[in-house]
Design a protein around this motif. Structure first.
Motif, short mmCIF file in Angstrom:
data_model
loop_
_atom_site.label_atom_id
_atom_site.label_comp_id
_atom_site.label_asym_id
_atom_site.label_seq_id
_atom_site.Cartn_x
_atom_site.Cartn_y
_atom_site.Cartn_z
N THR A 41 95.66 56.47 35.30
CA THR A 41 94.91 56.50 36.56
C THR A 41 95.34 55.39 37.50
OG1 THR A 41 93.14 55.18 35.54
CG2 THR A 41 92.90 57.59 35.52
N SER A 42 96.28 54.56 37.06
CA SER A 42 96.78 53.46 37.88
C SER A 42 98.15 53.06 37.35
CB SER A 42 95.82 52.27 37.81
OG SER A 42 96.30 51.19 38.58
N VAL A 43 99.04 52.66 38.28
CA VAL A 43 100.36 52.18 37.87
C VAL A 43 100.71 50.92 38.64
CG1 VAL A 43 101.25 54.45 37.20
CG2 VAL A 43 101.55 53.66 39.56
N MET A 44 101.50 50.08 38.00
CA MET A 44 102.06 48.92 38.68
C MET A 44 103.55 49.14 38.85
SD MET A 44 102.55 45.01 37.42
CE MET A 44 103.35 43.80 38.50
N LEU A 45 104.01 49.00 40.07
CA LEU A 45 105.45 49.04 40.33
C LEU A 45 105.90 47.60 40.52
CD1 LEU A 45 107.84 48.99 42.68
CD2 LEU A 45 108.04 50.51 40.72
N ASP A 46 106.67 47.09 39.59
CA ASP A 46 107.14 45.71 39.66
C ASP A 46 108.51 45.67 40.33
OD1 ASP A 46 107.93 43.12 39.36
OD2 ASP A 46 107.56 43.00 37.20
N GLY A 47 108.49 45.44 41.64
CA GLY A 47 109.73 45.31 42.38
C GLY A 47 110.01 43.88 42.77
N SER A 48 109.45 42.95 41.99
CA SER A 48 109.53 41.53 42.34
C SER A 48 110.95 40.97 42.29
CB SER A 48 108.61 40.71 41.43
OG SER A 48 108.99 40.84 40.07
N LYS A 49 111.84 41.64 41.55
CA LYS A 49 113.22 41.17 41.48
C LYS A 49 114.07 41.69 42.64
CE LYS A 49 113.35 40.46 36.47
NZ LYS A 49 114.04 40.80 35.20
N LEU A 50 113.49 42.58 43.42
CA LEU A 50 114.20 43.16 44.55
C LEU A 50 114.02 42.30 45.80
CD1 LEU A 50 113.04 46.87 44.08
CD2 LEU A 50 115.18 45.84 43.27
N SER A 51 114.80 42.58 46.82
CA SER A 51 114.57 41.94 48.11
C SER A 51 113.25 42.46 48.68
CB SER A 51 115.71 42.26 49.07
OG SER A 51 115.67 43.64 49.44
#
Length: 284
Positions: free
Chosen positions: A99-109
């Motif tokens: 019912t919820s997701v985390m998208l970890d794009g912290s390594k991206l610009s």
């Protein structure tokens, strides 16, 4: 009751000025412990699955266990993907029943993070799933995701404002000095940075790497806008230490129930303590 979204839980936490605990699971006993603790404290709760948990237990098994637990529970329960690594994985978890997701794009610009987060948001919003994103790099190691201490970067408040304005994400994980895994010393949180982020960003803030952070520091962070607090390492410690004690007391024991049972009970007590610290006791 049926699974709910993290957004639903955090909106209520925002009004009540408390945080909801997000506890990582790896097996049946930990899922049972999370639910038992939440019910004992009459608290809403978020059950998270990380990369390691999905690889170990299997996506279908995790969803099956948590859905069953939520159906039988008398408190609101959300199922959340912790540190999703790609658009594809987020979609896989949404299709499976998260019912919820985390998208970890912290390594991206910043631009790449915004673009990828918006892709996930567009798909998730269509089916009523909430989305968490991350800005800044949180040090330490969590399963297969590692950020070297030298590379760890704290969240820039101005970037956080831009990120939220251009995505409309439901919650934002920020780096203010916490780390994944066991701490070598007492972590020092940058509360001024958190306050600046909160002044510019009017959505729930997520605190990762909270195991080992002193209770008073967690509570101060909550007073400054943190609404979701992640706990993983403390659960592993409570569970495995209790198993070791059981085996030390009876080294010839071969009944898994007599080894895992005490571990489950120790985990329940730990989570109950965390719920009280977070202020969600009695909020279900």
């Amino acid at each position: 009751m049926a699974l709910v979204t993290v957004t639903e839980l955090l909106q209520k936490a925002e009004v009540g000025n408390y945080a909801v605990g997000a506890f990582n699971c790896n097996n049946m006993e930990i899922v049972q412990a999370i639910i038992a603790a939440a019910e004992a404290e009459k608290s809403p709760v978020i059950i998270q699955a990380s990369q390691g948990a999905i690889k170990y237990a299997g996506l279908e098994w995790i969803v099956g266990m948590v859905k069953l637990a939520a159906d039988k529970a008398c408190v609101p329960v959300a199922l959340h993907l912790d540190h999703g690594t790609s658009f594809e994985q987020c979609m896989q978890c949404i299709r499976a029943g998260f019912t919820s997701v985390m998208l970890d794009g912290s390594k991206l610009s910043l631009e790449e993070n915004i673009e990828l987060t918006n892709r996930v948001l567009a798909a998730a919003r269509a089916v009523g799933v909430s989305v968490e994103a991350e800005l800044g790099k949180i040090g330490g190691t969590e399963d297969d995701i590692t950020v070297d201490e030298r590379e760890a970067m704290l969240t820039d408040p101005r970037e956080a404002k831009v990120f939220v304005e251009r995505t409309g994400v439901d919650s934002l994980a920020v780096a203010i000095g916490t780390a994944h895994g066991q701490y070598k010393g007492e972590p020092k949180l940058d509360f001024q940075r958190l306050k600046e982020i909160r002044d510019l960003v009017k959505i729930p803030i997520v605190l990762h790497g909270s195991s080992g952070v002193p209770d008073e520091s967690v509570q101060k962070a909550i007073s400054l806008g943190v609404r979701k607090v992640n706990i993983d390492t403390n659960i592993r410690e409570a569970f495995t230490y209790a198993m070791r004690r059981a085996l030390d007391e009876k080294p010839k024991e071969i009944d898994p129930r007599k080894i895992l049972g005490p571990a489950r009970e120790a985990t329940i007590e730990l989570i109950r303590q965390k719920i009280k610290v977070f202020g969600s006791k009695g909020k279900a």
